[in-house]
Design a protein around this motif. Structure first.
Motif, PDB file in Angstrom:
ATOM      1  N   UNK A  55       5.761  16.017   0.431  1.00 43.91           N
ATOM      2  CA  UNK A  55       6.300  15.666  -0.884  1.00 43.91           C
ATOM      3  C   UNK A  55       6.773  14.231  -0.899  1.00 43.91           C
ATOM      4  N   UNK A  56       8.081  14.058  -1.174  1.00 44.74           N
ATOM      5  CA  UNK A  56       8.657  12.716  -1.232  1.00 44.74           C
ATOM      6  C   UNK A  56       9.198  12.258   0.112  1.00 44.74           C
ATOM      7  N   UNK A  57       8.990  13.043   1.168  1.00 50.32           N
ATOM      8  CA  UNK A  57       9.475  12.685   2.500  1.00 50.32           C
ATOM      9  C   UNK A  57       8.301  12.612   3.476  1.00 50.32           C
ATOM     10  N   UNK A  58       8.544  11.931   4.595  1.00 52.88           N
ATOM     11  CA  UNK A  58       7.484  11.742   5.597  1.00 52.88           C
ATOM     12  C   UNK A  58       8.052  11.957   6.997  1.00 52.88           C
ATOM     13  N   UNK A  59       7.211  12.514   7.914  1.00 52.28           N
ATOM     14  CA  UNK A  59       7.586  12.657   9.325  1.00 52.28           C
ATOM     15  C   UNK A  59       7.012  11.438  10.050  1.00 52.28           C
ATOM     16  N   UNK A  60       7.928  10.606  10.594  1.00 44.14           N
ATOM     17  CA  UNK A  60       7.530   9.338  11.222  1.00 44.14           C
ATOM     18  C   UNK A  60       7.882   9.388  12.705  1.00 44.14           C
ATOM     19  N   UNK A  61       6.920   9.049  13.558  1.00 41.46           N
ATOM     20  CA  UNK A  61       7.147   8.989  15.011  1.00 41.46           C
ATOM     21  C   UNK A  61       7.705   7.608  15.325  1.00 41.46           C
ATOM     22  N   UNK A  62       9.011   7.571  15.689  1.00 40.28           N
ATOM     23  CA  UNK A  62       9.677   6.321  16.061  1.00 40.28           C
ATOM     24  C   UNK A  62      10.106   6.463  17.505  1.00 40.28           C
ATOM     25  N   UNK A  63       9.476   5.734  18.368  1.00 38.33           N
ATOM     26  CA  UNK A  63       9.735   5.898  19.786  1.00 38.33           C
ATOM     27  C   UNK A  63       9.210   7.251  20.230  1.00 38.33           C
TER      28      UNK A  63
ATOM     29  N   UNK B 218       3.205   7.298  10.765  1.00 38.62           N
ATOM     30  CA  UNK B 218       3.369   8.467   9.899  1.00 38.62           C
ATOM     31  C   UNK B 218       2.564   9.624  10.457  1.00 38.62           C
ATOM     32  N   UNK B 219       3.258  10.727  10.766  1.00 34.65           N
ATOM     33  CA  UNK B 219       2.586  11.914  11.303  1.00 34.65           C
ATOM     34  C   UNK B 219       2.213  12.903  10.198  1.00 34.65           C
ATOM     35  N   UNK B 220       3.073  12.985   9.166  1.00 36.95           N
ATOM     36  CA  UNK B 220       2.860  14.029   8.147  1.00 36.95           C
ATOM     37  C   UNK B 220       3.611  13.649   6.873  1.00 36.95           C
ATOM     38  N   UNK B 221       3.055  14.021   5.710  1.00 36.57           N
ATOM     39  CA  UNK B 221       3.708  13.812   4.419  1.00 36.57           C
ATOM     40  C   UNK B 221       4.146  15.154   3.844  1.00 36.57           C
TER      41      UNK B 221
ATOM     42  N   UNK C 130      12.860   9.471   3.848  1.00 43.08           N
ATOM     43  CA  UNK C 130      12.395   9.353   2.464  1.00 43.08           C
ATOM     44  C   UNK C 130      11.291   8.306   2.394  1.00 43.08           C
ATOM     45  N   UNK C 131      10.185   8.630   1.720  1.00 44.72           N
ATOM     46  CA  UNK C 131       9.048   7.705   1.613  1.00 44.72           C
ATOM     47  C   UNK C 131       9.485   6.386   0.984  1.00 44.72           C
ATOM     48  N   UNK C 132      10.465   6.463   0.051  1.00 39.65           N
ATOM     49  CA  UNK C 132      10.922   5.244  -0.618  1.00 39.65           C
ATOM     50  C   UNK C 132      11.572   4.266   0.353  1.00 39.65           C
ATOM     51  N   UNK C 133      12.023   4.755   1.540  1.00 43.40           N
ATOM     52  CA  UNK C 133      12.660   3.888   2.540  1.00 43.40           C
ATOM     53  C   UNK C 133      11.647   3.288   3.518  1.00 43.40           C
ATOM     54  N   UNK C 134      10.339   3.512   3.272  1.00 42.73           N
ATOM     55  CA  UNK C 134       9.294   3.046   4.197  1.00 42.73           C
ATOM     56  C   UNK C 134       8.473   1.918   3.572  1.00 42.73           C
ATOM     57  N   UNK C 135       7.999   1.016   4.428  1.00 38.86           N
ATOM     58  CA  UNK C 135       7.097  -0.073   4.027  1.00 38.86           C
ATOM     59  C   UNK C 135       5.894  -0.066   4.979  1.00 38.86           C
ATOM     60  N   UNK C 136       4.683  -0.058   4.413  1.00 33.80           N
ATOM     61  CA  UNK C 136       3.459  -0.084   5.242  1.00 33.80           C
ATOM     62  C   UNK C 136       3.278  -1.494   5.832  1.00 33.80           C
ATOM     63  N   UNK C 137       3.014  -1.560   7.129  1.00 36.79           N
ATOM     64  CA  UNK C 137       2.855  -2.857   7.828  1.00 36.79           C
ATOM     65  C   UNK C 137       1.603  -2.828   8.706  1.00 36.79           C
TER      66      UNK C 137
ATOM     67  N   UNK D 116       0.842  -1.194   0.000  1.00 44.32           N
ATOM     68  CA  UNK D 116       0.000   0.000   0.000  1.00 44.32           C
ATOM     69  C   UNK D 116       0.881   1.250   0.000  1.00 44.32           C
ATOM     70  N   UNK D 117       0.264   2.361  -0.446  1.00 45.65           N
ATOM     71  CA  UNK D 117       0.966   3.643  -0.420  1.00 45.65           C
ATOM     72  C   UNK D 117       1.045   4.169   1.001  1.00 45.65           C
ATOM     73  N   UNK D 118       2.113   4.875   1.278  1.00 46.99           N
ATOM     74  CA  UNK D 118       2.299   5.474   2.597  1.00 46.99           C
ATOM     75  C   UNK D 118       1.314   6.617   2.751  1.00 46.99           C
ATOM     76  N   UNK D 119       0.581   6.617   3.871  1.00 47.48           N
ATOM     77  CA  UNK D 119      -0.401   7.684   4.139  1.00 47.48           C
ATOM     78  C   UNK D 119      -0.290   8.106   5.590  1.00 47.48           C
ATOM     79  N   UNK D 120      -0.884   9.255   5.925  1.00 43.02           N
ATOM     80  CA  UNK D 120      -0.843   9.770   7.304  1.00 43.02           C
ATOM     81  C   UNK D 120      -1.591   8.795   8.215  1.00 43.02           C
ATOM     82  N   UNK D 121      -0.973   8.447   9.359  1.00 42.50           N
ATOM     83  CA  UNK D 121      -1.571   7.525  10.307  1.00 42.50           C
ATOM     84  C   UNK D 121      -1.175   6.084  10.098  1.00 42.50           C
TER      85      UNK D 121
END
Length: 701
Positions: free
Chosen positions: A672-680, A667-670, A687-694, A648-653
């Motif tokens: 463009x081609x980058x995303x703000x991800x809450x890790x810990x 994912x907190x925010x998109x 980069x969105x390309x470095x993410x996989x939806x799980x 699936x495509x990366x989306x907010x939440x």
């Protein structure tokens, strides 16, 4: 240089060289200098002349422009300028102005760099200055057509203004008079003309008494009379008076200009000389290019080491007709001062002699010579020559008597600075007696340390060269098979006359040849045959030597090509190594930049976070990674057991994991081609390309 006889230069054809130089000259000054070319003995003067020609030759070969436009012969005008009370007119000022412009361009051309690059040429303008006021003074008075300007003086401007006004009045009044007479039918086909500078009307002769005015003349047919109308007489008189005043004022202005510029007459004469000298040098350089001439090494000694010396005139002739010219290579030093050239007639003995003599005269007159640039040429103070048949009917002298008379002069006047050339020494007499005298003459010239060349067929002179110090043999190569001269001077051995070989080849009866051989002394015959065989052997050896040199050159060429190939391969390997090193360095730099970015972000989050220990752990893991592969492997297994990857495509939440380190976050925010991800506790910009939806796996009980 002292020359004997007086026509020695003509015998060596030096006069033809002077004509060739003159043909390239564009100014009268340079042509006169070329035709009166002198042979000098002062080393510094000769070297300066040669260097100047050599430098100008380099300019021409490199297609560099030198600003020396043609200046007409104005020597008389410059002399007139220097005479007090003289007056130069407009056309003369135009020529002087042109000379000043040429001088200005030459001085501008010699900037600092060119003065260093062409020091010999720069010597011509050394201690000379350019005076810009000359052009300014001329331009104030004379225009580009040589006419005196209206504003040259206030009086001249006033006169010309008045003249223009009067001429306009005359034109209007004359047109009215012509119209009136034409209306009356008095005027001829040519209604107006000029007579003695005055406007006149052309009237039919039968009406001349009906027209008031001054009669100026009639046509050849007497059908037309030229009359100055009465109403224009006064205006014509005024104009005539004003024109006379104008001429006087123009003459006064030109006389004043001549007086003001007369102080620069010597300087202008210098400019004229400088322009002529550069033209002369340019002519010498153009001739040098034509005959492939070079600048030899000049030595202030009576020596000579010529390499590949060509006869200048023969070279030009053969070049024009696409024929080869055979050069001469010869060395005169302390141990070898007199060369005896022997060999068959028409083999090139005299040409070889003239080649050396003409080149020597050219060099000492400041001309580049067609020799190899590594050649060495000494300076001689005397040149004696004796060529051809010199019998004198006027003084009742036979060929041999005249020959001895010349030899007497040679012996009495020769010294260590003498260069001499004798064609067929001892000729015109009995071979035995003439040969004896020839030996004595040569011994005396050798004793006086003179340098020279002698041509001969005498056997005793060939033998003498091998036992007399300072004298050495030379021969003109001859192809015995084809009975053709090779025009090549071979130094170090005497030559054969090929008398019997030539006789056999052309088909003389064998019995006559055998009888002739029988009349010749056995020793003489054996020696000539030995010389013949030796020469043929040397020719064969020379041919093999040339072939060997060719093979050596080919081998050297192959060696250089192989070295180039090896160098190219070595260079390619070095480039590949550098590229690999640069790639490693670039990866390390990128890693450090990424680490720096993460640390800056973590420091900002550390300041905001409540659980600072967690942030410190993440910073510590970045700064001091331990067993990254092992940790990453364990993390990957843990995540795989707990989560499923979704296409699936990366989306907010959305819940995502990082491909590199398998960290999980939301994912907190998109952007463009980058995303703000809450890790810990830390949000990360990835980069969105470095993410996989799980999503979490559902564990069945």
């Amino acid at each position: 240089m002292k020359i004997y006889p007086s026509n020695a230069a003509e015998q060596l054809e030096f006069d033809k060289v002077k004509v060739l130089v003159a043909a390239y000259c564009r100014t009268e000054y340079a042509k006169e200098k070329a035709l009166n070319l002198r042979i000098h003995t002062l080393k510094d003067y000769i070297e300066t002349e040669l260097k100047q020609t050599h430098e100008f030759k380099l300019l021409s070969e490199q297609s560099l422009h030198f600003p020396n436009e043609v200046v007409l012969n104005i020597a008389k005008d410059l002399k007139l300028l220097a005479i007090p009370g003289s007056t130069l007119v407009g056309e003369q000022w135009l020529l002087i102005r042109r000379l000043a412009i040429v001088a200005e361009n030459i001085f501008r051309w010699f900037d600092k760099e060119r003065r260093i690059a062409f020091p010999a040429l720069e010597k011509i303008i050394e201690n000379i200055y350019y005076e810009k006021s000359i052009l300014q003074l001329i331009d104030e008075i004379v225009d580009e057509n040589g006419n005196v300007k209206d504003n040259a003086s206030s009086a001249l401007q006033k006169i010309r203004n008045e003249l223009a006004k009067k001429r306009n009045e005359l034109r209007r009044m004359f047109e009215k008079a012509v119209a009136r007479l034409s209306k009356s039918g008095y005027t001829a086909d040519i209604s107006e003309s000029f007579s003695n500078g005055r406007r006149v009307v052309a009237v039919f002769s039968e009406y001349k008494r009906q027209v008031k005015g001054i009669l100026h003349g009639e046509s050849d047919s007497r059908r037309t009379t030229f009359i100055e109308p009465e109403e224009t007489i006064e205006l014509n008189n005024d104009i005539y008076a004003l024109e006379n005043d104008e001429r006087k004022e123009v003459l006064r202005v030109l006389r004043e200009l001549t007086t003001r510029l007369s102080v620069y007459a010597p300087l202008l004469q210098t400019y004229y000389t400088v322009s002529g000298q550069f033209d002369f040098i340019a002519a010498k350089a153009r001739l040098a290019i034509d005959m492939h001439a070079h600048y030899p090494n000049v030595i202030d000694k009576a020596v000579m080491n010529l390499q590949d010396a060509y006869h200048p005139l023969l070279f030009l002739y053969n070049k024009k007709n696409n024929k080869p010219t055979i050069p001469v290579t010869i060395n005169f030093d302390e141990n070898n001062r007199i060369l005896i050239i022997s060999g068959p007639n028409a083999g090139g003995k005299t040409v070889s002699m003239k080649t050396i003599g003409l080149n020597q005269m050219m060099m000492q007159s400041g001309l580049l010579v067609p020799v190899h640039p590594h050649s060495e040429m000494g300076i001689f103070k005397q040149l004696f020559i004796h060529l051809g048949d010199t019998q004198s009917i006027e003084f009742e002298l036979s060929t041999y008597s005249s020959h001895l008379l010349h030899m007497k002069y040679f012996i009495e006047n020769a010294n260590g600075k003498t260069l001499f050339f004798i064609d067929e020494l001892g000729g015109g007499s009995d071979p035995n007696l003439g040969g004896a005298f020839a030996e004595v003459i040569l011994e005396e010239l050798a004793r006086k340390h003179s340098v020279g060349i002698v041509t001969t067929h005498y056997l005793n002179l060939k033998v003498m060269a091998n036992r007399t110090k300072g004298i050495f043999n030379g021969a003109m190569a001859f192809d015995e098979k084809r009975l053709q001269p090779m025009y090549q001077l071979v130094v170090g051995k005497p030559g054969s006359s090929y008398t019997f070989s030539i006789a056999e080849r052309i088909g003389l009866p064998k019995n006559l040849i055998d009888r002739a051989r029988g009349l010749v002394e056995d020793d003489h015959f054996r020696l000539d045959k030995l010389l013949n065989n030796t020469e043929q052997g040397l020719q064969k050896l020379e041919k093999e030597k040339r072939e060997l040199h060719k093979l050596l050159r080919d081998n050297e060429k192959l060696k250089k090509e192989m070295e180039q190939v090896l160098n190219k391969e070595k260079h390619r390997q070095q480039i590949e190594l550098l590229q690999q090193q640069n790639k490693i360095s670039e990866d390390r730099i990128n890693y450090l930049k990424e680490t720096e970015r993460k640390l800056r972000q973590m420091v900002l989050e550390w300041r905001k976070a409540d659980n600072k220990e967690e942030v410190v752990k993440q910073i510590n893991s970045i700064l001091f990674p331990k067993n990254e592969k092992v940790v990453a492997g364990k993390m990957a297994k843990k995540i795989q057991s707990k989560y499923l990857e979704l296409n699936e495509h990366v989306s907010v939440g959305a819940k995502v994991k990082l491909k590199k380190n398998h960290q999980v976050g939301n994912v907190l925010e998109l952007r463009g081609k980058r995303a703000i991800v809450q890790i810990g506790v830390l949000p990360m910009n990835v980069d969105i390309a470095d993410l996989v939806v799980i999503k979490e796996k559902i564990i069945e009980s």
